[in-house]
Design an enzyme around this catalytic site. Structure first.
Site, short mmCIF file in Angstrom:
data_model
loop_
_atom_site.label_atom_id
_atom_site.label_comp_id
_atom_site.label_asym_id
_atom_site.label_seq_id
_atom_site.Cartn_x
_atom_site.Cartn_y
_atom_site.Cartn_z
N ARG A 237 0.87 -1.17 0.00
CA ARG A 237 0.00 0.00 0.00
C ARG A 237 0.90 1.23 0.00
O ARG A 237 1.98 1.22 0.57
CB ARG A 237 -0.93 0.01 1.22
CG ARG A 237 -2.11 -0.94 1.11
CD ARG A 237 -3.12 -0.47 0.06
NE ARG A 237 -4.29 -1.33 -0.04
CZ ARG A 237 -4.44 -2.28 -0.95
NH1 ARG A 237 -3.46 -2.54 -1.80
NH2 ARG A 237 -5.54 -3.00 -1.00
N GLU A 266 -2.97 8.05 -3.81
CA GLU A 266 -3.44 7.70 -5.16
C GLU A 266 -4.75 8.41 -5.50
O GLU A 266 -5.61 8.54 -4.62
CB GLU A 266 -3.66 6.19 -5.26
CG GLU A 266 -2.37 5.39 -5.25
CD GLU A 266 -2.61 3.91 -5.50
OE1 GLU A 266 -3.63 3.55 -6.12
OE2 GLU A 266 -1.77 3.10 -5.08
N HIS A 284 -0.59 1.12 -10.46
CA HIS A 284 -1.30 0.13 -9.65
C HIS A 284 -1.78 -1.05 -10.52
O HIS A 284 -2.98 -1.33 -10.61
CB HIS A 284 -2.48 0.76 -8.91
CG HIS A 284 -2.82 0.04 -7.64
ND1 HIS A 284 -3.14 0.68 -6.48
CD2 HIS A 284 -2.90 -1.29 -7.35
CE1 HIS A 284 -3.41 -0.21 -5.53
NE2 HIS A 284 -3.27 -1.42 -6.04
#
Length: 317
Positions: A237, A266, A284
């Site tokens: 993460r 993000e 991602h």
């Protein structure tokens, strides 16, 4: 039929499976849900299938004890975007999709390891600008990973899949730092502290869950403990790494480079990070393969079906 709300478009195969058991409402926007949308969904639907970015905070669950929704069937293994304790207090269960994401995410980790160590993204940019002048013996010398040490932080399913690729695929020695010992099907040595791992690894891969306990696990102090030629890979993460500290380390050349598939805020990526040559940036892509996303979606739907049929949930969290 029970009402199911899907917060973003999913593969057609998943939608067909859901429609066989539910009246499905599919949201067409790709941006994360806003607070009002989340609260409305809890009131209007029996099951909500949220995705990464849908921030179901404690505030969203306030006063929802009598809401219609009794299950959040999360699309993804990570669920740090959902306050599980607050959901549970409101009588709402949460499930996730472990297993489905393991191998695909490990593939991305391996790709980032190689791209960062061998300067692949930098080389690709050089080719696209038309500035390559031809091969010569000292051009773009990177780090050969064979025989080096891969340090893995977090030895769950994904960490173990990365370890197998690093050891059997690249011929790397594997060390790992984990809260508990693991029975492994490969040679790997557990080290006692994160600092010890950082100090002996040529490539450090972060594979820990997200959440409060791991936020900024890697900051300025940890980056300074890494070897000057070492590369940091994050497929966990974004907030596991203090992004400002990483930028400072990359700018100063404190570490050899970094490969990132996730970011602290993000989809925002700092300009300073995007301007650096010694970092590989991916949008991602961890589970971005059709068959993987289908498997994830079907697992989320199966959890929803089990819920409405009164059966035990497959993957409760």
């Amino acid at each position: 039929m029970s009402e199911l709300y899907i917060t973003r478009a999913l593969p057609e195969k998943v939608l067909r499976a859901a429609e066989a058991h539910f009246n499905v409402t599919l949201r067409t926007q790709t941006a994360p849900l806003k607070k009002g949308e989340m609260r409305a969904a809890l009131v209007l639907y029996d099951v909500v299938l949220p995705t990464l970015g849908d921030q179901f905070s404690a505030e969203v669950f306030e006063g929802m004890e009598d809401a219609r929704c009794r299950l959040l069937a999360n699309f993804g293994v990570g669920y740090n975007h959902i306050d599980v304790a607050a959901a549970r207090a409101a009588g709402i269960a949460v499930t996730n999709t472990p297993g489905a994401v393991t191998e695909a995410t490990a593939d991305i980790a391996l790709m980032l390891m190689l791209m960062s160590a061998r300067r692949a993204a930098e080389g690709e940019r050089l080719m696209r600008t038309g500035k390559w002048t031809g091969w010569h013996p000292t051009q773009m010398l990177g780090l050969h990973l064979g025989g080096k040490t891969c340090g893995i932080v977090g030895m769950g399913r994904i960490g173990q899949a990365i370890a197998r690729r690093a050891h059997f695929g690249l011929g790397m020695d594997v060390v790992y730092h984990n809260r508990s010992a693991r029975a492994l099907d490969m040679p790997a040595r557990q080290v006692g502290s994160l600092d010890e791992l950082l100090g002996i690894s040529d490539c450090v891969v972060l594979a820990v869950p997200g959440g409060g306990e791991t936020r900024h696990l890697i900051g300025a102090q940890e980056l300074s403990a890494m070897r000057p030629h070492a590369h940091l890979i994050n497929i966990a993460r974004g907030d596991v790494v203090n992004e400002a500290a990483l930028i400072a380390a990359l700018e100063a050349g404190t570490i050899g480079g970094a490969g990132l598939d996730v970011y602290e805020k993000e989809p925002q990526v700092p300009d300073a990070l995007r301007k650096l040559q010694n970092v590989t940036l991916l949008p991602h892509l961890g589970t971005a393969a059709l068959d993987v996303r289908e498997e994830m979606g079907l697992m989320a739907v199966e959890n929803a079906i089990a819920h409405i049929e009164g059966r035990a949930l497959l993957n409760p969290v």
